[in-house]
Every structure is written in C-alpha cells, then in structure tokens.
Motif scaffolding. Structure first.
Motif, PDB file in Angstrom:
ATOM      1  N   TYR A 126      29.642  54.279  36.821  1.00 40.39           N
ATOM      2  CA  TYR A 126      28.789  52.907  37.021  1.00 40.39           C
ATOM      3  C   TYR A 126      29.297  51.988  36.250  1.00 40.39           C
ATOM      4  O   TYR A 126      29.110  50.746  36.668  1.00 40.39           O
TER       5      TYR A 126
ATOM      6  N   THR B 258      32.227  50.389  38.226  1.00 37.71           N
ATOM      7  CA  THR B 258      31.444  49.457  39.432  1.00 37.71           C
ATOM      8  C   THR B 258      31.118  48.184  39.068  1.00 37.71           C
ATOM      9  O   THR B 258      31.044  47.069  39.586  1.00 37.71           O
ATOM     10  N   THR B 259      30.168  48.267  37.967  1.00 36.88           N
ATOM     11  CA  THR B 259      29.331  47.134  37.483  1.00 36.88           C
ATOM     12  C   THR B 259      30.473  46.100  37.079  1.00 36.88           C
ATOM     13  O   THR B 259      30.269  45.141  37.186  1.00 36.88           O
TER      14      THR B 259
ATOM     15  N   TYR C  56      32.063  44.334  39.999  1.00 39.35           N
ATOM     16  CA  TYR C  56      30.977  43.543  40.516  1.00 39.35           C
ATOM     17  C   TYR C  56      30.748  42.297  39.604  1.00 39.35           C
ATOM     18  O   TYR C  56      30.519  41.146  40.358  1.00 39.35           O
TER      19      TYR C  56
ATOM     20  N   TRP D 187      25.680  41.887  35.867  1.00 37.95           N
ATOM     21  CA  TRP D 187      25.444  43.108  35.150  1.00 37.95           C
ATOM     22  C   TRP D 187      24.003  43.788  35.076  1.00 37.95           C
ATOM     23  O   TRP D 187      24.119  45.032  35.179  1.00 37.95           O
TER      24      TRP D 187
ATOM     25  N   THR E 173      25.543  50.429  40.560  1.00 34.89           N
ATOM     26  CA  THR E 173      25.848  49.760  39.348  1.00 34.89           C
ATOM     27  C   THR E 173      25.294  50.273  38.270  1.00 34.89           C
ATOM     28  O   THR E 173      24.511  51.566  38.682  1.00 34.89           O
TER      29      THR E 173
END
Length: 307
Positions: free
Chosen positions: A82, A85-86, A89, A232, A249
């Motif tokens: 997670y 991925t965050t 992003y 975030w 996320t």
C-alpha cells in the motif's frame, strides 16, 4: 516615521504574563499531540494489550513494548504494498500538479493578454464548487474516455481509465489553489528579470524555466507539500477508481483491513495493534517532510501573501 512601541508591563506582571503564555502553549501542544502519542505507544503494545487493558500507564513502560505489530503490518497486512502504491500516486500527482500550476501561475502573474483577469477569476471560482458536485461527472468521464481501456470512439464498450494509475492521477494534476499561490508569488518578483532575459533572446518557456523557477523555491515547497499531503491522505477517489488491491493507497488499504477484507480479522488480539502500527507508518512520511521543509514552508506562505 514614528515607531510603534509595545506597552511594557511592570516586571512582576510581565513575568506572570510570560508564564501564563508558556503554560497555555504547552497545554495546547499536549492536547494536539496526545492522540498521536497514544497511537504510537499503543502500536508498540504486545498482542491484545490495547483490547485487554485499554489506556493505562503500563502502556508507556518500554518493557511492554514489542515490534511485532509493525512486522505483521509490513508483511502480512500488505502495508508495504500500500505504501509503495501511495508513493507512486503521491509523487506523480505532486510533480505534475506543481508543474502545471507553476506554468499557469506564470501566465496569469507575468504575462499580459486579453481577458486575463476574467479567466483567472474563473479559475478561482472553481474553488467554490464542492468536490462532491464534480465527483460523479469526473468518474463517468474517466470511465468513458474514447479509445482507451477498450472503449470505442464514442467511449463505450470498455472501462476507460478505471482501475489504472492514469485514472487515479490525471484528475488531480491541476489545482486552482496551487495556481493562486504561484501567481501571487510570481507577482512579487521584479519585472526587470524577464525583460533582461527577453533582450538576451530567451523565449517565454525558457524564462519560466531558467529565470523564474530558480527563484521560486519557497512557493514550490509549499505547493509540493500541500499536493503530496493531499494525495497521500486521499481516500474517496482512490477507493472508487480502484477495484484491485494492487492500486489500493494506504488509506484504502487500511480501510479494507479494518473492515474485514484483510487476512488478520481472525487474529483479534493482535489486530488492533496492527491497525495502529499501519496508521503510524502512514503518518510518518508526512511528518518527516514537514519537519524537513518547515522553514521553507513558512517562508513560502508568508511570501505568497505579500502582493
């Protein structure tokens, strides 16, 4: 020019005033920091300590601490996935939004063209539209983009940018508030800088890149921190736009874990500590960034309001 003098209190009253001021600040800091402190200490608890004993002073005894919740959260609860991925992003949104906002801010703040102020007013007007109003149209737009994700030229037959990094990132690459901050800061810079660059043959993009942006460190820091923090902590848009766990996320992943789609719901004694450990790991990057760039952040906020 007459100088304003601060009214001086008698020494005893001045000491009392300063003492009360310090006490008030300390109490405010304790109230603000207590929830995070409780979360951090509880996340170090042994299995089931949070459930069995709740809040007691034994929680602050280092002999009762354990890193087991962090190990379980990082490996079994997929917190590492997670966070990865965050990070992708948040970094992508931060870089793209800062770039587009600085370009728009340069156009509105340094160039002259017909209807400039009217167009800038339209940009500011978008800040008054609640996000809930544009949420559904934006989702449908991402779902029905022509020739993407299996869609035909009319945007039908496929899924567009749904469940993709592009669908997560693209709707967030323009920010009206960031454009406003850049525009306000650029208006404080001397006009002679770009005039000299034009005489030397620089084009407008080169003036923006080589003259304006090197002087814009404070406002870039402010905008980047705002964008990174917002990305975030984003929850609703990543939740709606992702159907697979690979695009979760940290906020969506923690929600999924807390409400039973994770693999730890049967481990009730350890579950609460793992959730708290994941929450601490989600907060730490933002906290470290603010501490590292605190001076630039305060300076940028002050400078954007000078004009």
């Amino acid at each position: 020019m007459a100088q304003t003098r601060r009214l001086r209190l008698p020494p005893r009253e001045e000491l009392l005033y300063q003492t009360l001021l310090v006490i008030g600040i300390v109490i405010g800091l304790i109230i603000a920091a207590l929830p995070f402190l409780w979360m951090a200490v509880s996340s170090l608890g042994t299995a089931g300590m949070v459930i069995r004993i709740g809040f007691t002073w034994d929680m602050f005894n280092p002999m009762n601490w354990s890193l087991e919740p962090y190990v379980v959260a990082w490996k079994m609860a997929s917190i590492s996935k997670y966070i990865r991925t965050t990070t992708i992003y948040a970094v992508a949104v931060t870089v793209l939004a800062t770039t587009t906002s600085s370009l728009a801010g340069y156009v509105f703040g340094r160039l002259r063209f017909p209807a400039r102020d009217f167009l800038f007013g339209l940009v500011l007007a978008t800040m008054m539209i609640p996000g809930s109003v544009t949420f559904l149209p934006l989702f449908i737009l991402m779902l029905r983009l022509p020739l993407l994700g299996g869609n035909d030229i009319f945007g039908a037959g496929g899924h567009g940018l749904y469940n993709s990094y592009a669908g997560l990132i693209l709707p967030n690459v323009v920010s009206a508030s960031s454009i406003f901050l850049f525009r306000q800061f650029f208006r404080t810079l001397p006009k002679d800088l770009e005039d000299a660059a034009r005489i030397d043959g620089c084009s407008e993009p080169m003036i923006w890149l080589r003259v304006i942006m090197p002087l814009s460190g404070p406002v870039v820091t402010v905008v980047a921190l705002f964008q990174f923090q917002g990305s975030w902590n984003a929850f609703v848009w990543p939740l709606v736009m992702s159907s697979s766990e690979r695009l979760y996320t940290i906020s969506v992943g923690m929600y999924s874990l807390a409400y039973g789609s994770g693999s730890l719901t049967s481990m009730a004694e350890l579950f609460q500590s793992v959730l708290l450990a994941g929450s601490v790991m989600a907060v730490l990057p933002i906290l470290f960034l603010f501490i590292a760039f605190q001076r630039q952040f305060v300076q940028g906020i002050a400078l954007t309001g000078l004009k």
